[in-house]
Design a protein around this motif. Sequence first.
Motif, PDB file in Angstrom:
ATOM      1  N   UNK A   1     -12.549 -17.078 -41.832  1.00  0.00           N
ATOM      2  CA  UNK A   1     -12.807 -16.018 -40.865  1.00  0.00           C
ATOM      3  C   UNK A   1     -12.558 -16.548 -39.459  1.00  0.00           C
ATOM      4  N   UNK A   2     -11.710 -15.908 -38.657  1.00  0.00           N
ATOM      5  CA  UNK A   2     -11.493 -16.348 -37.271  1.00  0.00           C
ATOM      6  C   UNK A   2     -12.800 -16.290 -36.485  1.00  0.00           C
ATOM      7  N   UNK A   3     -12.989 -17.236 -35.552  1.00  0.00           N
ATOM      8  CA  UNK A   3     -14.153 -17.197 -34.677  1.00  0.00           C
ATOM      9  C   UNK A   3     -15.346 -17.952 -35.196  1.00  0.00           C
ATOM     10  N   UNK A   4     -15.173 -18.809 -36.224  1.00  0.00           N
ATOM     11  CA  UNK A   4     -16.308 -19.569 -36.745  1.00  0.00           C
ATOM     12  C   UNK A   4     -16.859 -20.530 -35.694  1.00  0.00           C
ATOM     13  N   UNK A   5     -15.955 -21.177 -34.954  1.00  0.00           N
ATOM     14  CA  UNK A   5     -16.386 -22.095 -33.885  1.00  0.00           C
ATOM     15  C   UNK A   5     -16.680 -21.286 -32.635  1.00  0.00           C
ATOM     16  N   UNK A   6     -17.933 -21.357 -32.161  1.00  0.00           N
ATOM     17  CA  UNK A   6     -18.338 -20.587 -30.989  1.00  0.00           C
ATOM     18  C   UNK A   6     -18.415 -21.450 -29.729  1.00  0.00           C
ATOM     19  N   UNK A   7     -18.736 -22.728 -29.877  1.00  0.00           N
ATOM     20  CA  UNK A   7     -18.928 -23.597 -28.723  1.00  0.00           C
ATOM     21  C   UNK A   7     -17.960 -24.758 -28.823  1.00  0.00           C
ATOM     22  N   UNK A   8     -17.740 -25.452 -27.696  1.00  0.00           N
ATOM     23  CA  UNK A   8     -16.917 -26.663 -27.715  1.00  0.00           C
ATOM     24  C   UNK A   8     -17.782 -27.797 -28.258  1.00  0.00           C
ATOM     25  N   UNK A   9     -17.409 -28.330 -29.409  1.00  0.00           N
ATOM     26  CA  UNK A   9     -18.199 -29.360 -30.094  1.00  0.00           C
ATOM     27  C   UNK A   9     -17.518 -30.707 -29.906  1.00  0.00           C
ATOM     28  N   UNK A  10     -18.283 -31.722 -29.484  1.00  0.00           N
ATOM     29  CA  UNK A  10     -17.743 -33.046 -29.197  1.00  0.00           C
ATOM     30  C   UNK A  10     -18.237 -34.028 -30.248  1.00  0.00           C
ATOM     31  N   UNK A  11     -17.287 -34.772 -30.806  1.00  0.00           N
ATOM     32  CA  UNK A  11     -17.617 -35.715 -31.876  1.00  0.00           C
ATOM     33  C   UNK A  11     -17.001 -37.073 -31.549  1.00  0.00           C
ATOM     34  N   UNK A  12     -17.805 -38.162 -31.478  1.00  0.00           N
ATOM     35  CA  UNK A  12     -17.232 -39.489 -31.232  1.00  0.00           C
ATOM     36  C   UNK A  12     -16.476 -39.996 -32.458  1.00  0.00           C
ATOM     37  N   UNK A  13     -15.437 -40.780 -32.224  1.00  0.00           N
ATOM     38  CA  UNK A  13     -14.581 -41.263 -33.312  1.00  0.00           C
ATOM     39  C   UNK A  13     -13.922 -42.561 -32.865  1.00  0.00           C
ATOM     40  N   UNK A  14     -13.753 -43.499 -33.776  1.00  0.00           N
ATOM     41  CA  UNK A  14     -13.113 -44.771 -33.459  1.00  0.00           C
ATOM     42  C   UNK A  14     -12.020 -45.067 -34.479  1.00  0.00           C
ATOM     43  N   UNK A  15     -10.880 -45.529 -33.971  1.00  0.00           N
ATOM     44  CA  UNK A  15      -9.757 -45.861 -34.841  1.00  0.00           C
ATOM     45  C   UNK A  15      -9.033 -47.068 -34.262  1.00  0.00           C
ATOM     46  N   UNK A  16      -8.870 -48.109 -35.077  1.00  0.00           N
ATOM     47  CA  UNK A  16      -8.158 -49.327 -34.663  1.00  0.00           C
ATOM     48  C   UNK A  16      -8.700 -49.889 -33.352  1.00  0.00           C
ATOM     49  N   UNK A  17     -10.018 -49.856 -33.189  1.00  0.00           N
ATOM     50  CA  UNK A  17     -10.644 -50.421 -32.008  1.00  0.00           C
ATOM     51  C   UNK A  17     -10.634 -49.531 -30.787  1.00  0.00           C
ATOM     52  N   UNK A  18      -9.978 -48.384 -30.870  1.00  0.00           N
ATOM     53  CA  UNK A  18      -9.919 -47.443 -29.747  1.00  0.00           C
ATOM     54  C   UNK A  18     -10.939 -46.330 -29.953  1.00  0.00           C
ATOM     55  N   UNK A  19     -11.697 -46.024 -28.907  1.00  0.00           N
ATOM     56  CA  UNK A  19     -12.712 -44.981 -28.997  1.00  0.00           C
ATOM     57  C   UNK A  19     -12.147 -43.643 -28.522  1.00  0.00           C
ATOM     58  N   UNK A  20     -12.512 -42.596 -29.248  1.00  0.00           N
ATOM     59  CA  UNK A  20     -12.075 -41.242 -28.906  1.00  0.00           C
ATOM     60  C   UNK A  20     -13.284 -40.312 -28.894  1.00  0.00           C
ATOM     61  N   UNK A  21     -13.119 -39.209 -28.206  1.00  0.00           N
ATOM     62  CA  UNK A  21     -14.060 -38.104 -28.294  1.00  0.00           C
ATOM     63  C   UNK A  21     -13.261 -36.876 -28.697  1.00  0.00           C
TER      64      UNK A  21
END
Length: 447
Positions: free
Chosen positions: A211-231
Amino acid sequence: MTQPLVAIVGRPNVGKSTLFNRLAGKDRALVQAIPGVTRDLNYADIRFEKKRFTLVDTGGLSTIHTDELTAEVNQQVDLAIDSADAIIFLLDGREGLTPEDEDITNRLRKVAKPVYWVVNKVDSGHLEELTYDFFRLGVEKLYSISAREKVGVHALFVEVTRDFPTEERAEEDREDEARPTRVAFVGVPNAGKSSAINRILGEKRLIVSELPGTTRDAIRVPFQLDGQEYELIDTAGLRRKSKVEYGVEKLTAIKALQALDDTDIAIIMHEADRPLTDQTLRIFSYAEERGRGIILVINKIDLVQGDKGWRERIKSDLGRRMVGLEWVPIIFSSAKTGEGFDELFRAVSIVRENQLRRLTTGPLNRCLEMAVAHHAAPMTHNRSVNFYYMTQVSIRPPTFIVFTNQPGSIHFAYRRYLLNRVREFAPFEGTPIRMLFRSRPKKGKAE
């Protein structure tokens, strides 16, 4: 971030070390009334008007002496000139114009970077008249100073550092390089943004629905790959304004656009089984205007892989619709099967590196020279357009200033031509680049 480098050059005993020490704040270089006292390069990190740069004091440049020591000094001066972002050519107002000054001027004319012709030792009013003789060099502007008496030095360095980054901007750049890279997943509703993040995380952290519109807010999730940090930032789907209802949907659209304002790289998601829409192109424009890195992800390729020639069909549609966006990398993926996601984060890493890329003035001006030699700018109002030099003034996005005699007359097509030549010269895939045009100072004397 590398500080701009300013080299002071000139004949022996014209006051280079005195000027250097005036900025460095102490006697870092030897100062005596003996030609050739400075033989090695002296460096100092300078803080001036909330800007930082490296100042280099060089040995006396000579075009008439041929001994071995002079040759070594000249070699070091050439190294400083090649490395510098700006050059101060110091002349002796008491001694007046010499044939050696003319030889050095001819040499510096071939240097495609800003050169400031500065007449030193102008300690009193009647000596001011002596500076007029230096206009025989054919330069557009002379600065008269007295390094010993501090006269005119501040005005000179205001001009030299005009386009240098401020400390605040430099600190922001350093902080940006150190913090996690913010990556926002944006696109029309139901393009697979949440599914893509869940695939990257390897777990179902975000709600996924057909169903379109499931995500209502901007959700931020931390993530790390090969020593580099992402959000990773998941955003609500963006529909056309005419289809956005008031209330919650209006608010979620605003938050999605705010997430773009706060991100480093926008991953624009689009479904493989649908042609590229005007709304997706508007998202491109929004991200580009804000200087964000951009990657286009054609998601859900599992829905079309049974169709013969699907990849060529999609590429043809993209080529037709993405005119002017050829610098945007395109990734084909399936959040369902995981195909394409290793390639996606390789692209993210490359785009981030390109956003932070700085080019020194020397290579940039070689690029400008080659571009103009291959295709000169069209005349405007029966006047030729002359380009003097180009320098990079900021990153995120990389921004360049080109100094020209007609800054307001550069046709948008020629501007695009120069931007494309810069892209061919250095890797800027995935990031917008800016180009501004300014005029050089007119003939005259510094205060």
